[in-house]
Motif scaffolding. Structure first.
Motif, short mmCIF file in Angstrom:
data_model
loop_
_atom_site.label_atom_id
_atom_site.label_comp_id
_atom_site.label_asym_id
_atom_site.label_seq_id
_atom_site.Cartn_x
_atom_site.Cartn_y
_atom_site.Cartn_z
N ALA A 20 0.82 -1.21 0.00
CA ALA A 20 0.00 0.00 0.00
C ALA A 20 0.86 1.26 0.00
O ALA A 20 0.58 2.22 -0.73
CB ALA A 20 -0.93 0.00 1.21
N HIS A 21 1.92 1.26 0.79
CA HIS A 21 2.77 2.45 0.85
C HIS A 21 3.61 2.60 -0.41
O HIS A 21 3.88 3.72 -0.86
CB HIS A 21 3.64 2.44 2.10
N SER A 22 4.02 1.50 -0.98
CA SER A 22 4.73 1.57 -2.25
C SER A 22 3.84 2.16 -3.33
O SER A 22 4.27 2.98 -4.15
CB SER A 22 5.24 0.19 -2.66
N GLU A 23 2.57 1.73 -3.35
CA GLU A 23 1.63 2.27 -4.33
C GLU A 23 1.48 3.78 -4.16
O GLU A 23 1.42 4.53 -5.15
CB GLU A 23 0.27 1.58 -4.19
N ALA A 24 1.43 4.23 -2.90
CA ALA A 24 1.30 5.67 -2.65
C ALA A 24 2.53 6.44 -3.11
O ALA A 24 2.44 7.49 -3.75
CB ALA A 24 1.05 5.92 -1.16
N VAL A 25 3.71 5.89 -2.80
CA VAL A 25 4.97 6.54 -3.19
C VAL A 25 5.12 6.59 -4.71
O VAL A 25 5.62 7.59 -5.26
CB VAL A 25 6.17 5.80 -2.55
N LEU A 26 4.66 5.55 -5.39
CA LEU A 26 4.89 5.42 -6.83
C LEU A 26 3.75 5.98 -7.68
O LEU A 26 3.83 5.92 -8.91
CB LEU A 26 5.10 3.95 -7.19
N ALA A 27 2.74 6.52 -7.04
CA ALA A 27 1.59 7.05 -7.79
C ALA A 27 2.06 8.06 -8.82
O ALA A 27 2.78 9.01 -8.51
CB ALA A 27 0.59 7.69 -6.83
N GLY A 28 1.67 7.84 -10.07
CA GLY A 28 2.03 8.75 -11.15
C GLY A 28 3.37 8.45 -11.80
O GLY A 28 3.74 9.10 -12.78
N ASP A 29 4.11 7.49 -11.26
CA ASP A 29 5.41 7.12 -11.83
C ASP A 29 5.18 5.98 -12.83
O ASP A 29 4.92 4.85 -12.43
CB ASP A 29 6.37 6.68 -10.72
N GLU A 30 5.33 6.26 -14.11
CA GLU A 30 5.03 5.27 -15.13
C GLU A 30 6.15 4.25 -15.31
O GLU A 30 5.97 3.26 -16.01
CB GLU A 30 4.75 5.97 -16.46
N ARG A 31 7.31 4.47 -14.67
CA ARG A 31 8.43 3.55 -14.82
C ARG A 31 8.72 2.77 -13.55
O ARG A 31 9.79 2.16 -13.42
CB ARG A 31 9.69 4.31 -15.26
N ALA A 32 7.78 2.75 -12.62
CA ALA A 32 7.94 1.99 -11.38
C ALA A 32 6.58 1.48 -10.93
O ALA A 32 5.55 2.14 -11.14
CB ALA A 32 8.58 2.84 -10.28
N ALA A 33 6.59 0.29 -10.32
CA ALA A 33 5.33 -0.32 -9.88
C ALA A 33 5.63 -1.28 -8.74
O ALA A 33 6.77 -1.64 -8.48
CB ALA A 33 4.65 -1.05 -11.03
N VAL A 34 4.56 -1.70 -8.07
CA VAL A 34 4.68 -2.69 -7.00
C VAL A 34 3.65 -3.78 -7.24
O VAL A 34 2.56 -3.51 -7.77
CB VAL A 34 4.47 -2.04 -5.61
N THR A 35 4.02 -5.01 -6.90
CA THR A 35 3.09 -6.12 -7.01
C THR A 35 3.11 -6.92 -5.72
O THR A 35 4.16 -7.06 -5.08
CB THR A 35 3.41 -7.02 -8.22
#
Length: 270
Positions: A112-127
């Motif tokens: 959940a926190h990774s998703e928040a940090v990466l929001a709007g970053d098209e070259r990074a994601a979390v699964t």
């Protein structure tokens, strides 16, 4: 126990989490009292646990900088944990602004926190996935969408393999991941060990019992056992060494002795 606004409704906040305990060791704020209590109990036996965690993070930053300098611009960080300063994508993009990163963790708070940090970053994601199931990781939309496995990738397994007991066959998991990587890929790995530990094993073993009690057994392996994870790789100098001794930025002799309570290494596929 009051549930913080940032805590996903799906998690049981009465059960300690390895990711959140690690966050506590690093001075983070995304942990619960149950995590802090477990951490403090473990620190009664291993007071240097925060220093060991910091040494792991310091290695991660040095190794990512090395990978980026070697031309790697794709990173797969498994067991990534709760984001802290100096995340993989931040460090990699100091050298490779175009770097793509996929983070993998099975802890809902970390995801959940990774998703928040990466929001709007098209070259990074979390699964959300588990190291014990490599095919699920490799087949995830995030990996398939962001990483080109026909090109070199840096695979990060930092402070995660020591939470997989032998019955989970961690060597198979690493081998399956390795088989999917292109030549020239790198494995960045750390692992806990009793070797060089500054306390008698009998005393420090109480911390291992704490992790066993929370159903996340901590497996301390020897240097030889850890080296087996690098089968199929050529070790990068200086090889498999205590955490502070892998390409240190300062003098490793100045480090807290707890910082050497584990091994770090980087290997390259042929």
């Amino acid at each position: 126990m009051e549930r913080p606004a940032w805590a996903p409704r799906s998690i049981d906040i009465s059960v300690p989490s390895v990711s959140r305990i690690y966050d506590f060791y690093l001075g983070g704020s995304h942990n619960f009292e149950v995590d802090r209590e477990a951490a403090r109990r473990a620190m009664e036996f291993m007071p240097g646990l925060p220093r060991i965690s910091q040494a792991n993070r310091a290695f991660l930053r040095r190794a990512v900088r090395y990978a980026a300098a070697e031309g790697i611009d794709q990173f797969l960080d498994i067991g990534s944990g709760i984001p802290t300063s100096g995340t993989v994508h931040e460090v990699a993009r100091e050298t490779r602004p175009e770097a793509r990163v996929v983070y993998v963790d099975h802890d809902p708070v970390a995801v959940a926190h990774s998703e928040a940090v990466l929001a709007g970053d098209e070259r990074a994601a979390v699964t959300a996935a588990d190291l014990r199931h490599p095919r699920e990781i490799l087949g995830s939309p995030e990996v398939r969408g962001l990483l080109d496995l026909d090109r070199p990738v840096a695979l990060l397994l930092v402070a995660v393999l020591h939470f997989l007991p032998d019955e989970d066959d961690p060597y198979r998991a690493v081998a399956e991941l390795t088989s999917a990587l292109a030549p020239g890929s790198l494995l960045l790995l750390t692992h806990a060990s009793w070797d060089h530990f500054p306390l008698p094993e009998e005393r420090a073993g109480g911390a291992v019992d704490v992790y066993r009690d929370i159903r996340n057994p901590l497996v301390m392996r020897t240097r030889e056992e850890i080296a087996r994870f690098f089968e199929g790789y050529t070790m990068v100098e200086p090889g498999l060494v205590p955490l502070p001794h892998w390409r240190p930025e300062g003098s490793p002799d100045d480090e807290d002795p707890y910082a050497s309570s584990g091994y770090a290494g980087v290997g390259r596929t042929a």
